[in-house]
Write a protein that holds these residues in place. Sequence first.
Motif, PDB file in Angstrom:
ATOM      1  N   ILE A 120       0.889  -1.127  -0.550  1.00 49.23           N
ATOM      2  CA  ILE A 120      -0.548  -0.108   0.119  1.00 49.23           C
ATOM      3  C   ILE A 120       1.444   0.981   0.110  1.00 49.23           C
ATOM      4  O   ILE A 120       0.154   2.156  -0.540  1.00 49.23           O
ATOM      5  N   ALA A 121       1.943   1.248   0.681  1.00 51.33           N
ATOM      6  CA  ALA A 121       2.887   2.402   1.012  1.00 51.33           C
ATOM      7  C   ALA A 121       3.880   2.767  -0.808  1.00 51.33           C
ATOM      8  O   ALA A 121       3.651   3.327  -0.684  1.00 51.33           O
ATOM      9  N   GLN A 122       3.791   0.713  -1.790  1.00 51.62           N
ATOM     10  CA  GLN A 122       4.521   1.818  -2.440  1.00 51.62           C
ATOM     11  C   GLN A 122       3.264   2.373  -3.542  1.00 51.62           C
ATOM     12  O   GLN A 122       3.473   3.356  -4.115  1.00 51.62           O
ATOM     13  N   CYS A 123       2.131   2.063  -3.667  1.00 50.90           N
ATOM     14  CA  CYS A 123       0.620   2.348  -3.965  1.00 50.90           C
ATOM     15  C   CYS A 123       0.481   3.631  -3.797  1.00 50.90           C
ATOM     16  O   CYS A 123       0.722   4.359  -5.008  1.00 50.90           O
ATOM     17  N   LEU A 124       1.336   4.095  -2.824  1.00 51.51           N
ATOM     18  CA  LEU A 124       0.696   5.238  -2.754  1.00 51.51           C
ATOM     19  C   LEU A 124       1.923   6.259  -3.103  1.00 51.51           C
ATOM     20  O   LEU A 124       1.786   7.636  -3.380  1.00 51.51           O
ATOM     21  N   SER A 125       3.194   6.260  -2.980  1.00 52.91           N
ATOM     22  CA  SER A 125       4.010   6.838  -3.556  1.00 52.91           C
ATOM     23  C   SER A 125       3.898   6.456  -5.271  1.00 52.91           C
ATOM     24  O   SER A 125       3.971   7.135  -5.653  1.00 52.91           O
ATOM     25  N   ASP A 126       3.681   5.185  -5.281  1.00 53.86           N
ATOM     26  CA  ASP A 126       3.553   5.447  -7.139  1.00 53.86           C
ATOM     27  C   ASP A 126       2.255   6.804  -7.622  1.00 53.86           C
ATOM     28  O   ASP A 126       2.178   6.649  -9.019  1.00 53.86           O
ATOM     29  N   ASN A 127       1.315   6.434  -6.734  1.00 52.90           N
ATOM     30  CA  ASN A 127      -0.026   7.932  -7.124  1.00 52.90           C
ATOM     31  C   ASN A 127       0.549   8.996  -6.708  1.00 52.90           C
ATOM     32  O   ASN A 127      -0.695   9.975  -5.870  1.00 52.90           O
ATOM     33  N   ALA A 128       1.639   9.804  -5.534  1.00 48.79           N
ATOM     34  CA  ALA A 128       1.954  10.433  -5.426  1.00 48.79           C
ATOM     35  C   ALA A 128       1.552  11.800  -6.029  1.00 48.79           C
ATOM     36  O   ALA A 128       1.501  12.865  -5.723  1.00 48.79           O
ATOM     37  N   ASP A 129       1.907  11.443  -7.537  1.00 48.09           N
ATOM     38  CA  ASP A 129       1.138  12.701  -8.166  1.00 48.09           C
ATOM     39  C   ASP A 129       0.064  12.914  -9.159  1.00 48.09           C
ATOM     40  O   ASP A 129      -0.573  13.391  -9.775  1.00 48.09           O
ATOM     41  N   ALA A 130      -1.351  12.158  -8.341  1.00 53.82           N
ATOM     42  CA  ALA A 130      -2.536  11.709  -8.944  1.00 53.82           C
ATOM     43  C   ALA A 130      -3.460  13.208  -8.703  1.00 53.82           C
ATOM     44  O   ALA A 130      -2.967  14.127  -7.660  1.00 53.82           O
ATOM     45  N   LYS A 131      -4.301  13.351  -9.388  1.00 49.81           N
ATOM     46  CA  LYS A 131      -5.153  15.013  -9.568  1.00 49.81           C
ATOM     47  C   LYS A 131      -6.082  14.551  -8.114  1.00 49.81           C
ATOM     48  O   LYS A 131      -7.390  15.275  -8.207  1.00 49.81           O
ATOM     49  N   VAL A 132      -6.023  13.597  -7.132  1.00 49.32           N
ATOM     50  CA  VAL A 132      -7.409  12.680  -6.303  1.00 49.32           C
ATOM     51  C   VAL A 132      -6.743  13.478  -5.056  1.00 49.32           C
ATOM     52  O   VAL A 132      -5.598  13.341  -4.887  1.00 49.32           O
ATOM     53  N   THR A 133      -7.315  13.684  -4.117  1.00 48.39           N
ATOM     54  CA  THR A 133      -7.005  13.550  -2.680  1.00 48.39           C
ATOM     55  C   THR A 133      -6.220  12.685  -2.360  1.00 48.39           C
ATOM     56  O   THR A 133      -6.088  11.424  -2.981  1.00 48.39           O
ATOM     57  N   ALA A 134      -5.211  12.901  -1.359  1.00 49.15           N
ATOM     58  CA  ALA A 134      -4.438  11.406  -0.273  1.00 49.15           C
ATOM     59  C   ALA A 134      -5.483  10.434   0.081  1.00 49.15           C
ATOM     60  O   ALA A 134      -5.164   9.456  -0.218  1.00 49.15           O
ATOM     61  N   THR A 135      -6.698  11.306   0.294  1.00 53.24           N
ATOM     62  CA  THR A 135      -7.900  10.364   1.251  1.00 53.24           C
ATOM     63  C   THR A 135      -8.079   9.119  -0.557  1.00 53.24           C
ATOM     64  O   THR A 135      -8.176   8.285   0.444  1.00 53.24           O
ATOM     65  N   VAL A 136      -8.687   9.428  -1.343  1.00 55.47           N
ATOM     66  CA  VAL A 136      -9.103   8.846  -2.428  1.00 55.47           C
ATOM     67  C   VAL A 136      -7.995   7.985  -1.942  1.00 55.47           C
ATOM     68  O   VAL A 136      -8.704   6.320  -2.723  1.00 55.47           O
ATOM     69  N   VAL A 137      -6.480   7.645  -3.358  1.00 52.18           N
ATOM     70  CA  VAL A 137      -5.559   7.260  -3.281  1.00 52.18           C
ATOM     71  C   VAL A 137      -5.297   6.590  -2.287  1.00 52.18           C
ATOM     72  O   VAL A 137      -5.329   4.762  -2.098  1.00 52.18           O
TER      73      VAL A 137
END
Length: 88
Positions: A31-48
């Motif tokens: 999950i931490a890797q997924c959060l890192s992979d999506n750190a630049d997503a255009k949605v909130t951190a909660t959604v990621v």
Amino acid sequence: MTIKFLATLLAGSVFLGGATFSQTADDRKWIAQCLSDNADAKVTATVVAAYCTCMNGKMSDNETRSITQWEKANPNARRACEREAGWN
């Protein structure tokens, strides 16, 4: 690490605080890797965080691919988790 990334991890951990206790160390790593992979997503951190947790839950405990790799081979699971997390 950037401030934005740390804020993302913090927000995700707060949102998922209750779920974190039932996760294994391996789950938290993916999950931490997924959060890192999506750190630049255009949605909130909660959604990621909700998306990454959902995807991790759909994967087998024996899976060796990352969530990011697995989602490419499983578009139905990806779409379901996007809807569940509110990533639309």
